[in-house]
Each structure stands twice: as C-alpha cells, then as structure tokens.
Design a protein around this motif. Structure first.
Motif, mmCIF file in Angstrom:
data_model
loop_
_atom_site.group_PDB
_atom_site.id
_atom_site.type_symbol
_atom_site.label_atom_id
_atom_site.label_comp_id
_atom_site.label_asym_id
_atom_site.label_seq_id
_atom_site.Cartn_x
_atom_site.Cartn_y
_atom_site.Cartn_z
ATOM 1 N N LEU A 299 0.824 -1.212 0.000
ATOM 2 C CA LEU A 299 0.000 0.000 0.000
ATOM 3 C C LEU A 299 0.856 1.260 0.000
ATOM 4 C CD1 LEU A 299 -3.073 -0.798 2.262
ATOM 5 C CD2 LEU A 299 -3.033 -0.264 -0.170
ATOM 6 N N ALA A 300 2.061 1.167 -0.519
ATOM 7 C CA ALA A 300 2.894 2.353 -0.707
ATOM 8 C C ALA A 300 2.252 3.260 -1.751
ATOM 9 C CB ALA A 300 4.293 1.935 -1.151
ATOM 10 N N PRO A 301 2.665 4.535 -1.824
ATOM 11 C CA PRO A 301 2.137 5.409 -2.893
ATOM 12 C C PRO A 301 2.333 4.786 -4.270
ATOM 13 C CG PRO A 301 3.303 6.710 -1.265
ATOM 14 C CD PRO A 301 3.533 5.267 -0.892
ATOM 15 N N ARG A 302 1.491 5.182 -5.194
ATOM 16 C CA ARG A 302 1.424 4.512 -6.488
ATOM 17 C C ARG A 302 2.736 4.546 -7.268
ATOM 18 N NH1 ARG A 302 -4.689 6.365 -8.313
ATOM 19 N NH2 ARG A 302 -5.753 4.951 -6.863
ATOM 20 N N ASP A 303 3.473 5.661 -7.171
ATOM 21 C CA ASP A 303 4.721 5.712 -7.921
ATOM 22 C C ASP A 303 5.702 4.673 -7.406
ATOM 23 O OD1 ASP A 303 4.876 7.404 -5.542
ATOM 24 O OD2 ASP A 303 6.843 8.007 -6.251
ATOM 25 N N VAL A 304 5.711 4.453 -6.089
ATOM 26 C CA VAL A 304 6.617 3.469 -5.494
ATOM 27 C C VAL A 304 6.262 2.064 -5.975
ATOM 28 C CG1 VAL A 304 7.422 2.462 -3.321
ATOM 29 C CG2 VAL A 304 7.001 4.932 -3.466
ATOM 30 N N VAL A 305 4.971 1.750 -5.975
ATOM 31 C CA VAL A 305 4.532 0.411 -6.378
ATOM 32 C C VAL A 305 4.759 0.189 -7.872
ATOM 33 C CG1 VAL A 305 2.623 -1.236 -6.377
ATOM 34 C CG2 VAL A 305 2.846 0.399 -4.500
ATOM 35 N N ALA A 306 4.420 1.195 -8.684
ATOM 36 C CA ALA A 306 4.599 1.055 -10.132
ATOM 37 C C ALA A 306 6.067 0.836 -10.485
ATOM 38 C CB ALA A 306 4.059 2.287 -10.856
ATOM 39 N N LYS A 307 6.950 1.581 -9.826
ATOM 40 C CA LYS A 307 8.382 1.422 -10.091
ATOM 41 C C LYS A 307 8.868 0.042 -9.656
ATOM 42 C CE LYS A 307 9.325 6.360 -9.582
ATOM 43 N NZ LYS A 307 9.828 7.409 -8.665
ATOM 44 N N ALA A 308 8.383 -0.417 -8.507
ATOM 45 C CA ALA A 308 8.804 -1.737 -8.016
ATOM 46 C C ALA A 308 8.353 -2.840 -8.972
ATOM 47 C CB ALA A 308 8.241 -1.983 -6.620
ATOM 48 N N ILE A 309 7.140 -2.731 -9.493
ATOM 49 C CA ILE A 309 6.653 -3.720 -10.453
ATOM 50 C C ILE A 309 7.501 -3.680 -11.719
ATOM 51 C CG2 ILE A 309 4.724 -4.307 -11.981
ATOM 52 C CD1 ILE A 309 2.830 -3.430 -9.746
ATOM 53 N N MET A 310 7.764 -2.474 -12.235
ATOM 54 C CA MET A 310 8.564 -2.357 -13.457
ATOM 55 C C MET A 310 9.971 -2.908 -13.256
ATOM 56 S SD MET A 310 6.891 -1.215 -16.049
ATOM 57 C CE MET A 310 8.307 -0.865 -17.100
ATOM 58 N N LYS A 311 10.561 -2.628 -12.110
ATOM 59 C CA LYS A 311 11.908 -3.138 -11.838
ATOM 60 C C LYS A 311 11.919 -4.667 -11.826
ATOM 61 C CE LYS A 311 13.765 0.796 -9.219
ATOM 62 N NZ LYS A 311 14.147 1.303 -7.867
ATOM 63 N N ARG A 312 10.919 -5.259 -11.172
ATOM 64 C CA ARG A 312 10.879 -6.724 -11.117
ATOM 65 C C ARG A 312 10.594 -7.298 -12.506
ATOM 66 N NH1 ARG A 312 11.167 -10.376 -6.793
ATOM 67 N NH2 ARG A 312 12.138 -8.540 -5.893
ATOM 68 N N MET A 313 9.784 -6.615 -13.308
ATOM 69 C CA MET A 313 9.541 -7.064 -14.681
ATOM 70 C C MET A 313 10.830 -7.020 -15.494
ATOM 71 S SD MET A 313 5.837 -5.174 -15.276
ATOM 72 C CE MET A 313 6.030 -5.080 -17.056
ATOM 73 N N LEU A 314 11.602 -5.938 -15.337
ATOM 74 C CA LEU A 314 12.866 -5.815 -16.069
ATOM 75 C C LEU A 314 13.867 -6.864 -15.610
ATOM 76 C CD1 LEU A 314 13.171 -1.913 -16.090
ATOM 77 C CD2 LEU A 314 12.763 -3.376 -18.082
ATOM 78 N N GLU A 315 13.907 -7.120 -14.304
ATOM 79 C CA GLU A 315 14.851 -8.102 -13.751
ATOM 80 C C GLU A 315 14.541 -9.520 -14.217
ATOM 81 O OE1 GLU A 315 15.532 -5.633 -9.558
ATOM 82 O OE2 GLU A 315 14.348 -7.473 -9.589
ATOM 83 N N THR A 316 13.255 -9.824 -14.341
ATOM 84 C CA THR A 316 12.848 -11.197 -14.650
ATOM 85 C C THR A 316 12.524 -11.407 -16.120
ATOM 86 O OG1 THR A 316 10.535 -10.705 -14.141
ATOM 87 C CG2 THR A 316 11.926 -11.486 -12.317
ATOM 88 N N GLY A 317 12.435 -10.296 -16.870
ATOM 89 C CA GLY A 317 12.067 -10.419 -18.276
ATOM 90 C C GLY A 317 10.617 -10.789 -18.496
ATOM 91 N N ARG A 318 9.805 -10.595 -17.477
ATOM 92 C CA ARG A 318 8.388 -10.947 -17.575
ATOM 93 C C ARG A 318 7.557 -9.728 -17.957
ATOM 94 N NH1 ARG A 318 6.956 -15.411 -18.680
ATOM 95 N NH2 ARG A 318 5.004 -15.272 -17.489
ATOM 96 N N PRO A 319 6.449 -9.907 -18.690
ATOM 97 C CA PRO A 319 5.639 -8.767 -19.125
ATOM 98 C C PRO A 319 4.667 -8.264 -18.070
ATOM 99 C CG PRO A 319 4.723 -10.783 -20.008
ATOM 100 C CD PRO A 319 5.989 -11.182 -19.289
#
Length: 558
Positions: A299-319
C-alpha cells in the motif's frame, strides 16, 4: 527557458460555424467536476450549458472504482490527510491548495450525499471507510463496493436532469476557444455529431468557460482512461494562451489487468482498494517483492509500487507481475468488488481462485491547465477543474482517491467566485493564430512512441527519440477534416509538451522516473515546468519553489 522548433497548429482546421447560440457559462465535461460546477453555477447565472463529447455518463468519473478520500472517520483529521497528500506528491504540491482540499473535502462529500449519492455504510449505519495506497487512515468512502464513480455519476446526472435550465449538448467536441479583443474568452466552437441537438460545427458565444474535460490517457497505448480522454481541454487551453503545468507527472496505476502484448486502449483497472483489503503483489516465484520496499509495503504510494513492479519485470524479463487476492474468498469478492470480479472473469481470470496478471498503465494526469485556488487560469474568462486542471494538490504523484475530491472541492470554489467575475459580452475577433491539422492516421505511432519512450521509465536518449518522432508525426498533415484528426492533433500537442518537460526534468520525482537521473534533486528541480504556446510554437520555463514535503510530522498507520 526552452523554446521548441516544432510547429503545431495554433487553431484546428474546421469549417466556419454554421450556427450560433449563447450561454453565460459553458462547462466542457460531464464528470464529477463538470456537473458539480454546472449545478452550483445555475443558481447564480441565467444560462449554463454543459458540453460533453459523448453521452453524459461517458467520462472518467463513472470508471472510478476505489472511492473518494476525506477525513470523515473517527480519529482522522484534515491535517493527517494533508500530510499523506504532501508525502505522496514528493515535494511538488502547492501546500495551500492541499489545505483547501483536505479542509473543504468533508463538507463537499456530505453535500454530495445530500444530492443523492448512496455510499456504502457499515453495520452501525456510518460511512464504510477503507484504505488505499499512501493513506495512514481508513478514509476512502465507496459505493456499490467498487462502483463509486458510477454511483456519483448517477446522482449528479439525475440532479442535472431535474434542472431544465441547464442545457446539455451531448456528442459535441469542443474544437477551439474564441477570443475577444482583450485576449480573454468570448466563446468556443463545437462540432456536434449527428446525435446531438445541432449538427456540424457551430459557435457558442459566452462570458466564461469552465474546463472539466478530464485527462490525456489516450496519449499512451495502454490506459485506464476511456476513449474520450484525448487531452482536448488541455490542448484547447494551450492553443488559446493558457499555461500548462507539471505535465511530466503522469501517474501510472500499478495494478492494471494485463491482457497481452497486443492489447491497446482502455484496460481493466484492478483498484488499489483490493490491496487495501489485503491483496498483495507477487512475482512468478511467489515472492512478495513489496516487502521492505516501503513502510506501507503493497500500500505504498502509487509511484513506489509502479516502479517496483517495473523493476521486477525488467529483472525477470516478464511482461507482468501478479496480484494475489484469493484469500479474500468468494463471498467477500462478490460483496466488495463485484464489478472487478465480473470484469476479470470476462477476461478469463477468476480472482477467487487465480492470480491476476497486472502491469502499470497510464492512469491519471497530475498536471494540466495551471489554476489558482479558485480555478482561474491565466486566460481571462477561462476556469479549470478536475483532471484537466493543475490546481497544485497532486504534485508529482496523486494520492489515491484524491481526484474525485479535487473535482468536488474546486468546482465548488469556482461556483463561488465566477458569478461575480463574469465578463461583459464580447464579440470574438480573428486572433491571427495559424490553422492546421495533423492526420488522424498517426495516432497509433504516436501512442507507441509515448509508451516506449515517455512511459513509466524515461531517459535522455529515449526522450530525444520521442521528440524526433513527434516532430515527424506533427508534419503529417490531415487530408480531411474529421474528429479523428482533431483528436490526434490534440494528442500530439499534449504529447510534445509532456515530452519536452520530461526531458528538462533531469531527476526522479514521484511519477516521473528518469533512469539516467535516479535521485530526487531539490537543489535544481524543486519547482514546476510550465508550457506555453504562441501561434503554434511552445516554450517551457521553470518556476522554482521550495519542496513542500520537508519537516512534516510523522503519521502512524492505524
């Protein structure tokens, strides 16, 4: 000041008006901001006209799932709401505007309830309040579980229908403002499609215009915004001489249902309220990757969550990543989130038994037409409210469920000052702006460019490529005058302004994430980028102001 060499239309190519009418005030937009303004203004001026591009219910308000935020619960205070808003805004909020929002918000919500909006109640008959990202208190009032916007829209539309003195023109695109000799508003041109009350292009002469036309979501390939959100109000205001502020701060909602690599346009939103009720994010391995990222985790602010999701997507190569809400159970899903449940199932995912694939998508424009605390723009006779406006309350990242509240509060403020500021009737003049139109066929390339180069993750090379592509697309002249070309010209106008501001902000702040400048920089970039246009040429200037999230009291979650 940065001056662009790009030339954009100063006015849209359009036929000469074939009809003319008059109204004291024209409200462009029919969501919570527009209808609230119209209802309240009608008590104080003789004739109010509401113009909407589709039907009254077709804007962004009806899609709002989570709810409306206000300090209405026991133990909550406007001061706590203020702190949460300022923290989410990453130092770029106007603190005075935030104080207006949070202090006037509770009364505005109670007035909405008096107008007939039925919010969910708890067993004791009090408002049922929940929590979303960035909030330390349960302060989100909701309706129909996850259908808050639809219920608010219903109540406001019924109120407008009961008032015959408000003229409504549906299926009408606002083309351009008409200007008087003093440079202020004298009216606007409309194109009314066949289903409307008048056919073709016409002119409405008026004494004031209230922009409540929503956001710019269709700038990007994937968005939670409806198809009508093509930045028309922002582009129309910019062409007429108003200032756009904070355009680079586009909020990408972290949990939008992923429908596959080829899906385009409006995507299904999985409300933050689902996480507020206990759902959490996981990667392909089942790891809860938000743990340790922020004190509020999922439940962090949206920018924090969106960035975390994008980082994990980039790290794992998942869409995409996954949202796990299976433990909420079927009964809870059916009662609290019936709309989301039905939508997810219609796309082949049952949240009761399956993980929901999610990825960030364009959700909300924190910037827009710059206004003061009463909705005034720097163009005499032009006011703005809701998502089209930059009132200063959102800063670099909107706090969840503050958007409906902003539309309510600032429309109420406009209705108090505008009647006493009505301009005398003035005839429109030929203001000499150059006329042009970009081909509607370039929209797909525009959206792909903005998504890949000016989306969640930005960098100098990508922004330079975007600028060059936008220059190329802007040179594609329309061969015919139609709504697709009008909307595409508006989209490219706003895209260019957004990309220029993003390129100049060499830091990461809130929803603006620069991979090449990963840190926030309050020395050089505490302040706002303002975009102006003069006869098709834009300039971007920086207005420094102190960061507003320093020395805030700590707020403990309850």
């Amino acid at each position: 000041m940065h001056a662009s060499t790009r030339r954009l239309p100063g006015r849209l190519t359009a036929p000469e008006p074939g009809w003319t009418t008059r109204a004291d005030v024209v409200v462009i937009g029919s969501g919570i901001a527009g209808l609230t303004a119209a209802m309240r203004l009608r008590k104080k001026v003789d004739k109010v006209m509401v113009v909407t591009k589709d039907v009254l219910s077709a804007g962004s308000t009806q899609w709002a799932q989570g709810g409306i935020a206000a300090a209405l619960g026991p133990g909550d205070t406007p001061e706590q709401h203020e702190v949460d808003t300022l923290v989410a805004g990453a130092g770029a909020c106007d603190r005075e505007a935030v104080q207006v929002l949070v202090n006037e918000g509770p009364a505005a919500v109670r007035e909405l309830i008096k107008r007939g909006a039925n919010f969910d109640l708890d067993e004791g008959g009090d408002l049922s309040l929940t929590r979303e990202g960035g909030h330390h208190r349960d302060r989100i009032a909701h309706a129909g579980g996850d259908a808050t916007g639809a219920e608010i829209q219903r109540a406001l539309m019924e109120a407008v229908a009961a008032n015959p003195n408000i003229e409504v023109i549906e299926h009408a695109l606002a083309v351009d403002l008409l200007l008087a000799a003093d440079g202020g508003v004298a009216g606007l041109t409309l194109h009314v499609m066949g289903e409307g009350q008048r056919d073709g292009v016409g002119a409405v002469h008026c004494r004031a215009v209230v922009l409540a036309s929503g956001g710019l979501g269709q700038v990007f390939s994937q968005t939670t915004n409806p198809a009508v959100s093509t930045g028309d109000g922002m582009a129309l205001a910019l062409r007429a001489g108003a200032t756009l502020r904070d355009l680079e701060f586009v909020q990408f909602h972290p949990t939008v249902m992923y429908l596959g690599p080829d899906s385009r346009g409006q995507q299904p939103l999985i409300s933050e309220a689902v996480r507020g009720e206990g759902a959490f994010l996981v990667d392909d391995e089942g790891v809860r990757f938000m743990q340790g990222q922020h004190e509020l985790a999922d439940l962090a602010p949206r920018d924090v969550v969106a960035k975390a999701i994008m980082k994990r997507m980039l790290e794992t190569g998942r869409p995409h990543m996954w949202l796990d809400a299976r433990h909420l159970g079927a009964a809870f899903w059916e009662r609290r989130f019936p709309t989301i449940l039905a939508t997810a199932r219609s796309h082949g995912v049952d949240p009761v038994t399956q993980l929901i694939p999610v990825a960030p998508a364009c959700h909300y424009a924190s910037g827009g037409v710059r206004t003061d605390l009463d909705g005034r723009t720097d163009l005499p006779g032009l006011y703005a409210t809701g998502e089209v406006a930059c009132s200063g309350v959102h800063g670099a990242n909107r706090l969840a469920s503050n958007s409906l509240l902003e539309g309510l509060v600032f429309s109420r403020r406009i209705s108090k000052v505008l009647p006493g500021e009505l301009r005398p009737w003035q005839e429109p003049v030929d203001d000499g702006r150059s006329v042009g139109l970009v081909a509607g066929a370039v929209r797909r390339d525009l959206q792909e460019t903005m998504t890949s180069k000016v989306g969640v993750l930005r960098s100098a090379p990508g922004l330079a490529e975007a600028g060059a592509m936008l220059d190329k697309l802007a040179s594609e002249t329309a061969e015919q005058v139609d709504q697709a070309s009008w909307e595409t010209t508006n989209l490219i106008t706003i895209s260019a302004a957004l990309a220029d501001a993003a390129a100049l902000r060499e830091e990461t702040r809130g929803s603006h994430w620069r991979d090449d400048f990963p840190e926030r920089d309050d020395v050089d970039f505490a302040g706002h980028f303002d975009v102006r246009m003069h006869d098709g040429a834009t300039t971007v200037s920086f207005s420094p102001s102190p960061a507003t999230d320093t020395d805030l009291p700590a707020v403990e979650a309850h």
